[in-house]
Enzyme design. Sequence first.
Site, PDB file in Angstrom:
ATOM      1  N   ASP A   1     -15.258  -5.094   2.000  1.00  0.00           N
ATOM      2  CA  ASP A   1     -14.238  -4.942   3.037  1.00  0.00           C
ATOM      3  C   ASP A   1     -14.701  -4.042   4.173  1.00  0.00           C
ATOM      4  O   ASP A   1     -14.653  -4.417   5.345  1.00  0.00           O
ATOM      5  CB  ASP A   1     -12.952  -4.383   2.427  1.00  0.00           C
ATOM      6  CG  ASP A   1     -12.327  -5.322   1.406  1.00  0.00           C
ATOM      7  OD1 ASP A   1     -13.031  -6.250   0.949  1.00  0.00           O
ATOM      8  OD2 ASP A   1     -11.156  -5.137   1.065  1.00  0.00           O
TER       9      ASP A   1
ATOM     10  N   ARG B   1      -6.905   8.798  -3.295  1.00  0.00           N
ATOM     11  CA  ARG B   1      -6.554   8.394  -1.938  1.00  0.00           C
ATOM     12  C   ARG B   1      -6.061   9.540  -1.056  1.00  0.00           C
ATOM     13  O   ARG B   1      -6.458   9.629   0.114  1.00  0.00           O
ATOM     14  CB  ARG B   1      -5.542   7.255  -1.957  1.00  0.00           C
ATOM     15  CG  ARG B   1      -6.040   5.964  -2.628  1.00  0.00           C
ATOM     16  CD  ARG B   1      -7.494   5.704  -2.367  1.00  0.00           C
ATOM     17  NE  ARG B   1      -7.924   4.372  -2.775  1.00  0.00           N
ATOM     18  CZ  ARG B   1      -9.172   4.070  -3.055  1.00  0.00           C
ATOM     19  NH1 ARG B   1     -10.109   5.018  -3.007  1.00  0.00           N
ATOM     20  NH2 ARG B   1      -9.504   2.833  -3.390  1.00  0.00           N
TER      21      ARG B   1
ATOM     22  N   ASP C   1      -3.066   0.904  -1.791  1.00  0.00           N
ATOM     23  CA  ASP C   1      -3.894   1.892  -1.097  1.00  0.00           C
ATOM     24  C   ASP C   1      -3.510   2.056   0.365  1.00  0.00           C
ATOM     25  O   ASP C   1      -3.613   3.155   0.918  1.00  0.00           O
ATOM     26  CB  ASP C   1      -5.365   1.535  -1.228  1.00  0.00           C
ATOM     27  CG  ASP C   1      -5.932   1.900  -2.586  1.00  0.00           C
ATOM     28  OD1 ASP C   1      -5.324   2.740  -3.265  1.00  0.00           O
ATOM     29  OD2 ASP C   1      -6.981   1.353  -2.961  1.00  0.00           O
TER      30      ASP C   1
ATOM     31  N   SER D   1     -13.393  -6.921  -7.373  1.00  0.00           N
ATOM     32  CA  SER D   1     -13.641  -5.696  -6.626  1.00  0.00           C
ATOM     33  C   SER D   1     -13.621  -4.511  -7.576  1.00  0.00           C
ATOM     34  O   SER D   1     -12.976  -4.540  -8.626  1.00  0.00           O
ATOM     35  CB  SER D   1     -12.595  -5.514  -5.523  1.00  0.00           C
ATOM     36  OG  SER D   1     -11.319  -5.299  -6.081  1.00  0.00           O
TER      37      SER D   1
END
Length: 398
Positions: A12, A92, A121, A173
């Site tokens: 990404d 995060r 996220d 992923s």
Amino acid sequence: MKIVLAYSGGLDTSIILKWLKETYGAEVIAFTADIGQGEEVEEARQKALATGATKAYALDLKEEFVREFVFPMMRAAPLYEGYYLLGTSIARPLIAKHLVAIAEREGAEAISHGATGKGNDQVRFELTAYALKPGIRVIAPWREWHFKGRSEMIAYAQDHGIPVPVTTEKPYSMDANLLHVSYEGGILEDPWAEPPTDMFRMTTHPEDAPDEPEYVEITFEAGDPVAVNGQRMSPAELLAALNRIGGRHGVGRVDLVENRFVGMKSRGVYETPGGTLLYHARRAVESLTLDREALHLRDTLAPKYAELVYNGFWFAPEREALQAMMDRIAQSVTGTARLKLYKGNAYIVGRKAPQSLYDPELASFEAEEVYNQKDAEGFIKLNALRLRVRAQAKQEAP
């Protein structure tokens, strides 16, 4: 225009870096947080520069991650939906905190991330950013560009010569840090499909783990772990050591279908070896050191705390208020737990504490002078009073 991009070097963000330059004509500053990925961090920094970033930060945040985020979270003993130890969730707010700090240092107008418009996220990054810098601009390419999924992105990367670690042969992923590795997407989207055994990075397959059990002792002081097998370590060193110990015995694998904050269910597979050992060891020491009502209150609020972390509200007043309570309760958690590791399992086999509330004389079935067993009769009758009144009313009802 300057944009600070949270950059991992994966599929990404590799595409996003080039897309931001082309779409916004922007100067892109890449930021990679070293929270336990190892050599991937420097590889990502070099790749960002090679892909067109004007500057690339790679900050070693491992100690801050464990000390200021993982350990405070673990004082609350949270499990999201009964299983998930929040490995991605807790990383995060740390990443977003430094995204904002770098944007301020570089005079950047915006920050950007590679989270999709379907995931958690995006919420975690942006709630943190707005909590710390209300006027910051956030650019989320997944909510803007024409790509419909990762298969199209893989094709785009191949067409534009962007090397990415995801292929159609291994289409899932992965997100790694010092607390865990998560896997999702691709072949894992079928909740009936068993994860491939060669997928896992932190843990040995339990069937291939050693045939002999291993014992490990974890010592806590005032709520936080400080030593493994008597050896004192820094927070990051301690978690890394427990990852190695738990990992070789296949401890800490979780496969669940969870409820995302945005409303859909998703399948996630996680490895959290060291965190799993810490969770069980903490509960063992707590069983000796925490008052019953304090422990039960903590456990009542732990799911709410886990939900706040999962949903991205780390820098929200309700999480901070809960944290103050969790920290106060955890102050008495001082002691050592002994765990036995074998074939994917971690068994609590011993616990001790200098100020233990466990009194063997009180608990014993042998005769003692402290507890008069006849007192239990009145205790039971008082607690049964409302039940008896209710039953009597039912009997007398017409």
